[in-house]
Scaffold this active site. Structure first.
Site, PDB file in Angstrom:
ATOM      1  N   HIS A  96       0.815  -1.214   0.000  1.00 20.78           N
ATOM      2  CA  HIS A  96       0.000   0.000   0.000  1.00 20.78           C
ATOM      3  C   HIS A  96       0.852   1.269   0.000  1.00 20.78           C
ATOM      4  CE1 HIS A  96       0.473   0.058   4.502  1.00 20.78           C
ATOM      5  NE2 HIS A  96       0.364   1.363   4.309  1.00 20.78           N
ATOM      6  N   ASP A 112       0.015  -7.539   1.773  1.00 22.27           N
ATOM      7  CA  ASP A 112       0.451  -6.141   1.793  1.00 22.27           C
ATOM      8  C   ASP A 112       1.967  -6.078   1.911  1.00 22.27           C
ATOM      9  OD1 ASP A 112       0.503  -3.407   1.868  1.00 22.27           O
ATOM     10  OD2 ASP A 112      -0.357  -3.214   3.886  1.00 22.27           O
ATOM     11  N   SER A 149       3.995   3.183   8.013  1.00 29.14           N
ATOM     12  CA  SER A 149       3.622   2.123   7.076  1.00 29.14           C
ATOM     13  C   SER A 149       4.818   1.669   6.249  1.00 29.14           C
ATOM     14  CB  SER A 149       2.527   2.624   6.133  1.00 29.14           C
ATOM     15  OG  SER A 149       1.297   2.727   6.793  1.00 29.14           O
TER      16      SER A 149
END
Length: 369
Positions: free
Chosen positions: A161, A223, A320
């Site tokens: 992502h 992910d 992230s």
């Protein structure tokens, strides 16, 4: 970098910074005012030992109102695009881009003296940490929005992502990877008299998101992704690769085992930390994690792991793609990649991480020389 070269580098940076502040200068039509760190010809020059006349020539290149990291210089237009490799020294590939480093090279612990609810790291701690920079087409604005880890001289491991989907629409395209960073607000990172080498700014050759990742899937499985850098990385005390679990034969961590997460994301005081932060988190029981997220209509599978769940202590916005790390048998390994969570630092709600050991075959199959 030798002491003399470091002194020369810092001296020129300080001179250019002073001239940029004191005077306003327009660049010629064949040059563009931009960060000195994004102009390979000039950065390459100042990283060598230079003469007084060369220093004077560089002073005349200082300008104001540039894009990127201060100070600014008039850079030849052919090198000023945001999409070119941005390191100062070109190093051709050594043909080992698909080779993972072994014991003794990867995951070597920092021996220096020196996130949300976290504390600052040492200057040379976690030297595999990477910062990802983004920009929208035809925009000089750059945004730091994700992290990652260096796994060999050519590849950075991060979250899918951070490479595709919403981040491209809202933030922009990934254009640069910073390695060896500590304080994003300073030109030269120092703690007292100890100073780091200049940051290695790497251009992007290829972005590889896991083909089964789907941003519309609320479970956020698969992910994970790879970034192939435009050139080989130069290993140093401040830039080193981390180990994958299989490299050291590491097994999955048990519930309540303590792992480390690191990054430049949201802190208790601000939306983004200026310095690299670290935080110790316990592995959360997998069944309990599944039950917790099921109440939010989210299914956590075996390719994911959960950690945290402690009030005010969590990976958060900006972290992230960064690593959940374990120190085992004198080596650091990347056990998880920061994927998603429910807000930040909520009691009883752990963060969800992509389990790296579930994707090692995919990682190796997608690396090339």
């Amino acid at each position: 970098m030798s002491v003399n070269r470091m002194f020369s580098f810092i001296s020129v940076i300080l001179i250019v910074s002073f001239i940029s502040c004191a005077f306003s200068q327009s660049c010629s039509p064949s040059t563009t005012c931009m960060s000195i760190y994004d102009c390979p010809p000039i950065l390459n020059t100042i990283q060598q030992t230079i003469s007084a006349s060369q220093a004077e020539s560089l002073r005349r290149l200082a300008c104001t109102s540039g894009a990127g990291r201060y100070p600014y210089v008039c850079c030849p237009q052919e090198t000023s695009t945001a999409y070119v490799p941005q390191r100062s020294i070109t190093r051709p590939s050594n043909g080992r881009g698909n080779v993972l480093p072994g014991k003794g090279t990867c995951g070597v612990e920092s021996f220096g003296e020196r996130v949300y609810g976290g504390r600052s790291t040492a200057l040379d701690e976690f030297p595999w940490m990477a910062l990802l920079e983004y920009s929208k087409p035809n925009s000089p604005v750059r945004t730091i929005s994700c992290g990652g880890v260096l796994i060999n001289q050519r590849y950075v491991l991060t979250a899918a992502h951070c490479l595709v989907g919403e981040i491209e629409r809202k933030i922009g395209k990934l254009i640069n990877v910073r390695l060896g960073e500590y304080d994003i607000t300073t030109t030269t990172d120092c703690i007292k008299s100890d100073c780091a080498d200049p940051v290695q700014n790497m251009g992007i050759e290829e972005i590889i998101a896991h083909p089964s990742y789907n941003e519309r899937n609320r479970n956020k499985t698969n992910d994970i992704g790879l970034v192939r850098l435009a050139e080989d990385v130069f290993y140093s005390d401040f830039v080193k690769p981390i180990c994958l679990p299989s490299t050291v034969g590491a097994t999955r961590s048990a519930t309540m085992a303590s792992l480390q997460v690191a990054g430049w994301g949201r802190t208790l005081e601000s939306r983004q930390s200026n310095t690299k932060q670290k935080l110790e988190l316990p592995i959360f029981d997998h069944l309990q994690c599944q039950e917790k997220f099921a109440t939010a209509n989210t299914f956590i599978d075996d390719s994911q792991l959960c950690a945290g769940g402690i009030y005010t202590q969590d990976a958060c916005d900006g972290d992230s793609g960064g690593p959940l790390m374990k120190f085992t048998d004198n080596y650091w390994i990347v056990e998880g990649i920061v994927s998603f969570g429910r807000a930040c630092g909520l009691e009883g709600w752990p963060g969800v991480y992509t389990r790296v050991s579930s994707f090692e075959d995919w990682i190796e199959n997608n690396m090339r020389p």
